[in-house]
Design a protein around this motif. Structure first.
Motif, PDB file in Angstrom:
ATOM      1  N   THR A   1      40.015  42.326  41.643  1.00 38.86           N
ATOM      2  CA  THR A   1      38.616  42.686  41.869  1.00 38.86           C
ATOM      3  C   THR A   1      37.741  41.889  40.914  1.00 38.86           C
ATOM      4  N   ASP A   2      36.588  41.436  41.400  1.00 30.79           N
ATOM      5  CA  ASP A   2      35.587  40.848  40.531  1.00 30.79           C
ATOM      6  C   ASP A   2      34.250  41.508  40.841  1.00 30.79           C
ATOM      7  N   GLN A   3      33.414  41.647  39.819  1.00 33.41           N
ATOM      8  CA  GLN A   3      32.168  42.403  39.969  1.00 33.41           C
ATOM      9  C   GLN A   3      31.014  41.673  39.298  1.00 33.41           C
ATOM     10  N   ARG A   4      29.840  41.786  39.900  1.00 29.88           N
ATOM     11  CA  ARG A   4      28.599  41.303  39.304  1.00 29.88           C
ATOM     12  C   ARG A   4      27.493  42.323  39.571  1.00 29.88           C
ATOM     13  N   THR A   5      26.447  42.230  38.762  1.00 28.39           N
ATOM     14  CA  THR A   5      25.246  43.019  39.009  1.00 28.39           C
ATOM     15  C   THR A   5      24.198  42.109  39.641  1.00 28.39           C
TER      16      THR A   5
END
Length: 232
Positions: free
Chosen positions: A220-224
């Motif tokens: 999983t990769d996440q950004r705002t």
């Protein structure tokens, strides 16, 4: 605006008005998670980290919760409008998730659950002996967009293994996670495949920020990202 009346045995009453503003305090956001992969080994020590931002209020604490065991692992103090929280774990129960509650000084909070414990010694893998790692990474977004416009997320899957792999990839948005797009991606051995996922954002009166995650069964990769309000 709502009027509220409270009666006491029908003889007396009190009246007051409640106003809910559109520009209230926004909850904190999680800008990044480490490790970026969603899977944690159930039998290995790992350091978990969250990069946290707050647009309006001072940060206060992070609560780390092991879900299926219903155990609070730790409470980390944080401060300022940006900080990093971390915890050292020694492993956990198979399929248990670690959920974190990021709380500011006004007790406004964001809950995220970016990690889950997987089986020991590769249990549950369907790659037929593919040695290596499958990692998803968010490369870019077209953030900021105006609320109501399409948000585009460009990502890539890297396959460092010795065999071709196929993965279902999901785009999940928001603090209350919502699946908004998905596709199936096939990556050759020792290869990388780029792809794009999209989401039609909701019209908002005020500027808003929210997390987006690209997820596979391995990683999983996440950004705002940010959406501009439509009020002028």
């Amino acid at each position: 605006m709502d009027a509220v009346v409270v009666a006491d045995d029908g003889n007396t009453a009190s009246r007051w008005e409640v106003t809910v503003a559109d520009d209230g305090a926004a909850p904190p956001t999680v800008d990044a998670t480490r490790p970026p992969t969603s899977e944690l080994a159930a039998d290995e020590p790992t350091t978990l980290e969250l990069d946290i931002l707050s647009a309006t209020t001072e940060l206060d604490r992070v609560v780390w919760w092991l879900t299926q065991s219903d155990v609070i692992l730790d409470v980390s103090d944080i401060s300022g409008t940006s900080d990093t929280a971390s915890i050292q774990i020694d492993g956990g129960c198979h399929t248990c998730q670690i959920e974190t509650w990021v709380i500011d000084e006004q007790n406004t909070y964001t809950a995220v659950n970016p990690w889950v414990f997987e089986g020991v010694d590769g249990a549950g893998s369907d790659d037929g002996g593919n040695e290596g790692a499958v990692v998803v990474t968010i490369l870019d977004t077209n953030s900021p967009v105006t609320g109501g416009e399409v948000l585009e997320v460009t990502a890539a899957i890297e396959n460092t293994g010795t065999a071709e792999v196929t993965r279902d990839v999901d785009l999940v948005v928001g603090d209350d996670p919502e699946l908004v797009d998905s596709r199936t991606v096939t990556v050759p051995a020792s290869g990388t495949k780029r792809f794009k996922l999209v989401f039609e954002t909701y019209p908002v009166a005020q500027d808003d920020s929210f997390p987006v995650r690209v997820e596979t069964e391995d990683s999983t990769d996440q950004r705002t990202v940010r959406a501009y309000g439509t009020e002028t």
